[in-house]
Design a protein around this motif. Structure first.
Motif, PDB file in Angstrom:
ATOM      1  N   ARG A 150       0.836  -1.196   0.000  1.00 57.11           N
ATOM      2  CA  ARG A 150       0.000   0.000   0.000  1.00 57.11           C
ATOM      3  C   ARG A 150       0.869   1.244   0.000  1.00 57.11           C
ATOM      4  O   ARG A 150       2.017   1.217   0.445  1.00 57.11           O
ATOM      5  N   GLN A 151       0.289   2.307  -0.511  1.00 57.58           N
ATOM      6  CA  GLN A 151       1.020   3.562  -0.576  1.00 57.58           C
ATOM      7  C   GLN A 151       0.070   4.713  -0.325  1.00 57.58           C
ATOM      8  O   GLN A 151      -0.907   4.893  -1.057  1.00 57.58           O
ATOM      9  N   ALA A 152       0.365   5.473   0.717  1.00 56.88           N
ATOM     10  CA  ALA A 152      -0.407   6.663   1.038  1.00 56.88           C
ATOM     11  C   ALA A 152       0.275   7.876   0.403  1.00 56.88           C
ATOM     12  O   ALA A 152       1.474   7.835   0.123  1.00 56.88           O
ATOM     13  N   LYS A 188       4.043   9.121   0.958  1.00 50.73           N
ATOM     14  CA  LYS A 188       4.770   8.073   1.679  1.00 50.73           C
ATOM     15  C   LYS A 188       5.279   7.024   0.706  1.00 50.73           C
ATOM     16  O   LYS A 188       4.800   6.902  -0.414  1.00 50.73           O
ATOM     17  N   ARG A 206       5.935   3.200  -0.703  1.00 45.28           N
ATOM     18  CA  ARG A 206       5.122   1.996  -0.789  1.00 45.28           C
ATOM     19  C   ARG A 206       5.576   1.031   0.301  1.00 45.28           C
ATOM     20  O   ARG A 206       6.766   0.770   0.456  1.00 45.28           O
ATOM     21  N   ALA A 232      -5.057   4.227   1.778  1.00 49.32           N
ATOM     22  CA  ALA A 232      -3.931   4.174   0.846  1.00 49.32           C
ATOM     23  C   ALA A 232      -4.404   3.567  -0.461  1.00 49.32           C
ATOM     24  O   ALA A 232      -5.500   3.004  -0.546  1.00 49.32           O
ATOM     25  N   GLN A 282      -7.998   2.040  -4.639  1.00 50.36           N
ATOM     26  CA  GLN A 282      -7.964   2.983  -3.521  1.00 50.36           C
ATOM     27  C   GLN A 282      -8.854   2.514  -2.385  1.00 50.36           C
ATOM     28  O   GLN A 282     -10.010   2.121  -2.606  1.00 50.36           O
TER      29      GLN A 282
END
Length: 121
Positions: free
Chosen positions: A38-40, A43, A45, A89, A116
């Motif tokens: 996941r990647q916010a 930030k 991954r 994320a 998402q």
């Protein structure tokens, strides 16, 4: 051509659940370890879970998320329960043909486009 296609993301209230799916094509699915990352925004991954001959989770999702796979359907799942706002994320599935177990993005050969997940408080 290898394709990984995620689905199942959406908007959910804190404490709710979502089930993500990732369908793979163009590879011998059973030969690959599958992972979720996941990647916010802003930030890096980060690793969430991996399934091969065993399963591995990052500490922050243990007891809440479950990874599973159906080799007959070329599909990997991520069941997410007790969701928290910090779980918000883009979620990506990835396939690894490496002989070693990896929780880092370079250890994976193929990636999906992401789905998402937004958790409201």
């Amino acid at each position: 051509q290898v394709q990984l296609v995620e689905s199942g993301g959406g908007l959910v209230q804190a404490g709710g659940s979502l089930r993500l799916s990732c369908v793979a094509s163009g590879l011998t699915f059973s030969n690959y370890a599958m992972g979720w990352f996941r990647q916010a925004p802003g930030k890096e991954r980060e690793f969430v879970a991996r399934i091969s001959w065993n399963v591995v989770y990052t500490d922050s999702v243990k007891g809440r998320f479950t990874i599973s796979r159906d080799n007959a359907k070329n599909t990997v799942y991520l069941q997410m329960n007790s969701l928290k706002p910090e779980d918000t994320a883009g979620y990506y599935c990835a396939a690894s043909g490496k002989s070693y177990s990896s929780t880092d993005p370079p250890g994976y050969d193929y990636w999906g486009q992401g789905t998402q997940v937004t958790v409201s408080s």
